[in-house]
Design an enzyme around this catalytic site. Structure first.
Site, PDB file in Angstrom:
ATOM      1  N   TYR A  55       0.883  -2.018   0.125  1.00 53.13           N
ATOM      2  CA  TYR A  55       0.225   0.393   0.278  1.00 53.13           C
ATOM      3  C   TYR A  55       0.959   1.508  -0.083  1.00 53.13           C
ATOM      4  CZ  TYR A  55      -3.023   3.254   1.871  1.00 53.13           C
ATOM      5  OH  TYR A  55      -3.696   4.346   2.200  1.00 53.13           O
TER       6      TYR A  55
ATOM      7  N   SER B 237       6.049   3.890  12.964  1.00 54.21           N
ATOM      8  CA  SER B 237       5.256   4.004  12.858  1.00 54.21           C
ATOM      9  C   SER B 237       5.009   4.771  14.389  1.00 54.21           C
ATOM     10  CB  SER B 237       4.146   2.641  13.255  1.00 54.21           C
ATOM     11  OG  SER B 237       2.935   2.714  13.510  1.00 54.21           O
ATOM     12  N   ALA B 238       3.252   5.669  14.555  1.00 52.18           N
ATOM     13  CA  ALA B 238       2.784   6.213  15.411  1.00 52.18           C
ATOM     14  C   ALA B 238       2.719   5.362  16.583  1.00 52.18           C
ATOM     15  CB  ALA B 238       2.016   6.968  15.492  1.00 52.18           C
TER      16      ALA B 238
ATOM     17  N   TYR C 104       4.403  -5.878  17.101  1.00 47.12           N
ATOM     18  CA  TYR C 104       4.296  -5.367  16.268  1.00 47.12           C
ATOM     19  C   TYR C 104       5.045  -3.526  16.645  1.00 47.12           C
ATOM     20  CZ  TYR C 104       3.359  -1.895  12.749  1.00 47.12           C
ATOM     21  OH  TYR C 104       3.559  -0.845  11.759  1.00 47.12           O
TER      22      TYR C 104
ATOM     23  N   LYS D 134       8.974  -2.234  15.266  1.00 44.69           N
ATOM     24  CA  LYS D 134       9.229  -0.822  15.072  1.00 44.69           C
ATOM     25  C   LYS D 134      10.191  -0.018  15.418  1.00 44.69           C
ATOM     26  CE  LYS D 134       6.767  -1.105  11.586  1.00 44.69           C
ATOM     27  NZ  LYS D 134       7.507  -0.867  10.293  1.00 44.69           N
TER      28      LYS D 134
ATOM     29  N   PHE E 214       1.508   8.277  11.547  1.00 48.50           N
ATOM     30  CA  PHE E 214       0.385   8.018  11.876  1.00 48.50           C
ATOM     31  C   PHE E 214      -0.432   7.503  11.596  1.00 48.50           C
ATOM     32  CE2 PHE E 214       0.608  10.940  15.705  1.00 48.50           C
ATOM     33  CZ  PHE E 214       2.146  10.878  15.795  1.00 48.50           C
TER      34      PHE E 214
ATOM     35  N   GLY F  11      -7.302  -2.021  24.399  1.00 45.54           N
ATOM     36  CA  GLY F  11      -6.205  -0.842  23.365  1.00 45.54           C
ATOM     37  C   GLY F  11      -6.025  -0.043  22.538  1.00 45.54           C
ATOM     38  N   ASP F  12      -7.405   0.804  22.549  1.00 44.83           N
ATOM     39  CA  ASP F  12      -7.322   1.978  22.091  1.00 44.83           C
ATOM     40  C   ASP F  12      -7.239   2.870  23.248  1.00 44.83           C
ATOM     41  OD1 ASP F  12      -7.883   0.947  19.414  1.00 44.83           O
ATOM     42  OD2 ASP F  12      -9.394   1.683  19.400  1.00 44.83           O
TER      43      ASP F  12
HETATM   44  P1  NAD Z   1       1.171  -3.429   2.731  1.00 45.95           P
HETATM   45  O1  NAD Z   1       1.594  -4.565   3.552  1.00 45.95           O
HETATM   46  O2  NAD Z   1       0.309  -2.978   2.258  1.00 45.95           O
HETATM   47  O3  NAD Z   1       3.000  -3.597   2.126  1.00 45.95           O
HETATM   48  C1  NAD Z   1       4.109  -4.424   2.654  1.00 45.95           C
HETATM   49  C2  NAD Z   1       4.882  -5.135   1.777  1.00 45.95           C
HETATM   50  O4  NAD Z   1       5.671  -6.237   2.119  1.00 45.95           O
HETATM   51  C3  NAD Z   1       4.000  -5.714   1.494  1.00 45.95           C
HETATM   52  O5  NAD Z   1       3.721  -5.960  -0.375  1.00 45.95           O
HETATM   53  C4  NAD Z   1       4.370  -7.338   0.850  1.00 45.95           C
HETATM   54  O6  NAD Z   1       4.200  -8.266   0.428  1.00 45.95           O
HETATM   55  C5  NAD Z   1       5.882  -7.370   1.876  1.00 45.95           C
HETATM   56  N1  NAD Z   1       6.864  -8.415   2.169  1.00 45.95           N
HETATM   57  C6  NAD Z   1       6.024  -8.373   3.006  1.00 45.95           C
HETATM   58  N2  NAD Z   1       7.169  -9.068   4.505  1.00 45.95           N
HETATM   59  C7  NAD Z   1       7.926  -9.091   4.139  1.00 45.95           C
HETATM   60  C8  NAD Z   1       9.409  -9.351   3.235  1.00 45.95           C
HETATM   61  N3  NAD Z   1       9.912 -10.267   4.449  1.00 45.95           N
HETATM   62  N4  NAD Z   1      10.447  -9.513   1.959  1.00 45.95           N
HETATM   63  C9  NAD Z   1       9.820  -8.643   1.653  1.00 45.95           C
HETATM   64  N5  NAD Z   1       8.044  -8.183   0.517  1.00 45.95           N
HETATM   65  C10 NAD Z   1       7.764  -8.288   1.950  1.00 45.95           C
HETATM   66  O7  NAD Z   1       1.705  -2.557   4.255  1.00 45.95           O
HETATM   67  P2  NAD Z   1       2.336  -0.509   4.387  1.00 45.95           P
HETATM   68  O8  NAD Z   1       0.597  -0.246   4.702  1.00 45.95           O
HETATM   69  O9  NAD Z   1       2.312  -0.566   3.010  1.00 45.95           O
HETATM   70  O10 NAD Z   1       2.840  -0.455   5.000  1.00 45.95           O
HETATM   71  C11 NAD Z   1       4.507  -0.707   5.081  1.00 45.95           C
HETATM   72  C12 NAD Z   1       5.162  -0.072   5.346  1.00 45.95           C
HETATM   73  O11 NAD Z   1       4.657   0.896   6.475  1.00 45.95           O
HETATM   74  C13 NAD Z   1       5.127  -1.292   7.193  1.00 45.95           C
HETATM   75  O12 NAD Z   1       6.332  -1.118   7.488  1.00 45.95           O
HETATM   76  C14 NAD Z   1       3.998  -0.918   7.930  1.00 45.95           C
HETATM   77  O13 NAD Z   1       4.974  -1.465   9.284  1.00 45.95           O
HETATM   78  C15 NAD Z   1       4.576   0.527   8.161  1.00 45.95           C
HETATM   79  N6  NAD Z   1       3.862   1.786   8.394  1.00 45.95           N
HETATM   80  C16 NAD Z   1       2.333   1.465   7.573  1.00 45.95           C
HETATM   81  C17 NAD Z   1       0.968   1.409   8.616  1.00 45.95           C
HETATM   82  C18 NAD Z   1      -0.415   1.692   7.972  1.00 45.95           C
HETATM   83  O14 NAD Z   1      -2.031   1.877   8.618  1.00 45.95           O
HETATM   84  N7  NAD Z   1      -0.249   0.858   6.888  1.00 45.95           N
HETATM   85  C19 NAD Z   1       1.177   2.818   9.366  1.00 45.95           C
HETATM   86  C20 NAD Z   1       2.825   3.056  10.175  1.00 45.95           C
HETATM   87  C21 NAD Z   1       3.866   2.098   9.445  1.00 45.95           C
HETATM   88  C1  UD1 Z   2      -4.299   1.565  14.152  1.00 49.61           C
HETATM   89  C2  UD1 Z   2      -3.035   0.429  14.573  1.00 49.61           C
HETATM   90  C3  UD1 Z   2      -1.522   0.928  14.517  1.00 49.61           C
HETATM   91  C4  UD1 Z   2      -1.310   1.684  13.322  1.00 49.61           C
HETATM   92  C5  UD1 Z   2      -1.984   2.403  12.681  1.00 49.61           C
HETATM   93  C6  UD1 Z   2      -1.272   3.223  10.696  1.00 49.61           C
HETATM   94  C7  UD1 Z   2      -3.978  -0.862  16.334  1.00 49.61           C
HETATM   95  C8  UD1 Z   2      -4.015  -0.815  17.861  1.00 49.61           C
HETATM   96  N1  UD1 Z   2      -3.230  -0.008  16.369  1.00 49.61           N
HETATM   97  O1  UD1 Z   2      -4.494   2.621  14.745  1.00 49.61           O
HETATM   98  O2  UD1 Z   2      -0.356   0.588  15.284  1.00 49.61           O
HETATM   99  O3  UD1 Z   2      -0.178   2.263  13.373  1.00 49.61           O
HETATM  100  O4  UD1 Z   2      -3.330   1.502  12.520  1.00 49.61           O
HETATM  101  O5  UD1 Z   2      -2.773   2.031  10.223  1.00 49.61           O
HETATM  102  O6  UD1 Z   2      -4.270  -1.854  15.783  1.00 49.61           O
HETATM  103  N2  UD1 Z   2     -12.575   2.528  14.730  1.00 49.61           N
HETATM  104  C9  UD1 Z   2     -13.911   2.028  14.867  1.00 49.61           C
HETATM  105  N3  UD1 Z   2     -13.941   0.978  14.410  1.00 49.61           N
HETATM  106  C10 UD1 Z   2     -13.813  -0.208  13.366  1.00 49.61           C
HETATM  107  C11 UD1 Z   2     -12.496   0.605  13.306  1.00 49.61           C
HETATM  108  C12 UD1 Z   2     -11.988   1.787  13.618  1.00 49.61           C
HETATM  109  O7  UD1 Z   2     -14.366   2.556  16.046  1.00 49.61           O
HETATM  110  O8  UD1 Z   2     -14.081  -0.745  12.482  1.00 49.61           O
HETATM  111  C13 UD1 Z   2     -11.967   3.238  15.248  1.00 49.61           C
HETATM  112  C14 UD1 Z   2     -10.788   3.013  16.657  1.00 49.61           C
HETATM  113  O9  UD1 Z   2     -11.799   3.059  17.312  1.00 49.61           O
HETATM  114  C15 UD1 Z   2     -10.253   4.561  16.949  1.00 49.61           C
HETATM  115  C16 UD1 Z   2     -10.246   4.878  14.469  1.00 49.61           C
HETATM  116  O10 UD1 Z   2     -11.143   4.179  14.273  1.00 49.61           O
HETATM  117  O11 UD1 Z   2     -10.668   5.364  16.493  1.00 49.61           O
HETATM  118  C17 UD1 Z   2      -8.999   4.282  13.802  1.00 49.61           C
HETATM  119  O12 UD1 Z   2      -8.696   2.789  14.178  1.00 49.61           O
HETATM  120  P1  UD1 Z   2      -7.780   2.535  13.126  1.00 49.61           P
HETATM  121  O13 UD1 Z   2      -8.039   2.307  11.557  1.00 49.61           O
HETATM  122  O14 UD1 Z   2      -7.846   0.686  13.408  1.00 49.61           O
HETATM  123  O15 UD1 Z   2      -6.362   2.970  13.163  1.00 49.61           O
HETATM  124  P2  UD1 Z   2      -5.926   3.073  14.869  1.00 49.61           P
HETATM  125  O16 UD1 Z   2      -5.959   1.748  16.544  1.00 49.61           O
HETATM  126  O17 UD1 Z   2      -5.006   4.156  15.588  1.00 49.61           O
END
Ligand code: NAD
Ligand code: UD1
Length: 335
Positions: A13, A126-127, A150, A154, A179, A295-296
């Site tokens: 993503y 990540s936050a 997780y 990080k 975030f 955990g929220d």
């Molecule tokens: P995602 O799962 O869509 O992307 C991760 C990609 O890495 C995938 O394409 C997966 O196939 C690949 N991958 C996983 N393990 C691998 C490995 N061992 N070797 C090679 N490829 C591998 O996730 P994302 O949402 O795009 O997140 C990307 C990064 O950002 C992650 O490290 C995630 O922890 C971090 N992050 C994401 C969020 C979020 O909300 N999406 C928030 C904070 C941090």
């Molecule tokens: C989650 C992850 C966090 C990650 C972040 C971004 C957890 C505990 N934390 O954060 O590690 O960095 O995503 O991807 O999973 N909500 C609802 N109904 C739902 C889903 C969510 O009310 O079905 C609310 C949650 O309570 C929160 C907000 O929506 O208040 C955002 O939730 P979510 O998208 O899951 O992200 P975080 O919990 O902030």
């Protein structure tokens, strides 16, 4: 010569959006991805969107030989490291998988980079490293108390990269704490594609809008927030991607470690996010008030001023754009 940037997890993503912004900024991105949480079909779409061939090496970042070959064959200048496992709940039930993939993967990557003399890395943190933050907005010097496996992976990776930079001043490291990433590319051709039922708010709203899920459960209406629902700092994934380009430029000027929050500094409640999504999809989103989720936290909003000062970057796209783009992607996916 155009700098080649390796994006680990570049088919995912966030990584896929980073590939597009790197290409737009004049870099030549390439991908290593094992497609464990993404589809190979993303890669040709990236080439179409960018207008350039985006090379992709299929494999696991824990395969050090594969990485060594990729770094040298493509003469990579720097790495944006997004590959890893990211589901908070799953990390509690499969801790070893998370330590192995996230930490083991980063060690293998850093070793291969050191061997190849590639010592510039931007890391997807990540936050979640802040855990139950005492106060908001959250600045980078807030206490680090992740509450999940997780989140601990990080934080450990951040520490590992800091130690590496202390051991060798040639390393240039950006630790970017995202975030709540949301939205999709404006083309509607790439976006978040969770393989399992999503747990995060935005993909759930998209699926309720599309009729794939019947309703959204609002986790808690008794939080100490203006409307009683949880408040988060949603950041458009394209703004997030642009920050990576700015971070790479910054690392050309600055050695050592740079740690930055990436957010908008503006929080929205769950009810506000639902209302924005209803505007985007022009449909009512059925919601059900439900108990708080374990955990929220009530509020999680970035103090993103350090990123503005350090990178000259600010998030420009608001919640309505995030919802409109997420909805466009949902419609394209279903088409
Ligand atoms: P995602 O799962 O869509 O992307 C991760 C990609 O890495 C995938 O394409 C997966 O196939 C690949 N991958 C996983 N393990 C691998 C490995 N061992 N070797 C090679 N490829 C591998 O996730 P994302 O949402 O795009 O997140 C990307 C990064 O950002 C992650 O490290 C995630 O922890 C971090 N992050 C994401 C969020 C979020 O909300 N999406 C928030 C904070 C941090
Ligand atoms: C989650 C992850 C966090 C990650 C972040 C971004 C957890 C505990 N934390 O954060 O590690 O960095 O995503 O991807 O999973 N909500 C609802 N109904 C739902 C889903 C969510 O009310 O079905 C609310 C949650 O309570 C929160 C907000 O929506 O208040 C955002 O939730 P979510 O998208 O899951 O992200 P975080 O919990 O902030």
């Amino acid at each position: 010569m155009t700098d080649k940037i390796l994006v680990t997890g570049g088919a995912g993503y966030i990584g896929s959006h980073i590939v597009i912004e790197l290409s737009a900024a004049g870099y030549a991105p390439l991908i290593v991805d094992d497609f464990s949480n993404s589809s190979p079909s993303v890669v040709p779409r990236l080439s179409e969107i960018t207008g350039h061939d985006v090379p992709c090496v299929t494999g696991d970042i824990r395969d050090r030989r594969l990485l060594a070959g990729t770094l040298s064959e493509h003469a990579v200048a720097a790495v944006v490291h997004c590959a890893g496992l990211k589901a908070v709940g799953e990390s509690e039930s499969r801790p070893l998988a998370y330590y192995d993939s996230n930490i083991g993967g980063t060690i293998a990557l850093a070793e291969a980079m050191a061997d190849a003399g590639v010592k510039t890395i931007v890391f997807s943190s990540s936050a979640t490293v802040y855990g139950q933050a005492g106060s908001n907005p959250i600045a980078e010097d807030a206490p680090l108390m992740p509450e999940s496996v997780y989140g601990r992976t990080k934080l450990m990776i951040e520490q590992l990269l800091r130690d590496l930079a202390r051991s060798d001043p040639a390393w240039r490291v950006a630790l970017l704490r995202y975030f709540n990433p949301a939205g999709a590319h404006a083309s509607g051709r790439i976006g978040e594609a969770p393989s399992a039922t999503p747990n995060n708010l935005m993909p759930i709203l998209a699926q309720v809008g599309a009729g794939k899920l019947p309703e959204i459960a609002v986790f808690g209406s008794d939080w100490p927030t203006p409307d009683g629902t949880g408040v988060r700092d949603y950041i458009h994934v394209v703004d997030l991607a642009e920050a990576h380009v700015a971070a790479l430029a910054h690392l050309q000027r600055a050695a050592g470690v740079t740690t930055l929050n990436l957010g908008t500094s503006r929080g929205y409640s769950v009810l506000e996010a639902i209302a924005a999504f209803e505007r985007a999809c022009s449909k009512p989103i059925t919601r059900r008030m439900a108990p708080r989720r374990a955990g929220d936290v009530a509020i999680c909003v970035a103090d993103a001023s350090a990123a503005r000062v350090t990178l000259g970057w600010v998030a420009r796209r608001g919640l309505d754009a995030m919802c409109a783009d997420a909805w466009r992607w949902q419609l394209h996916r279903d088409a």
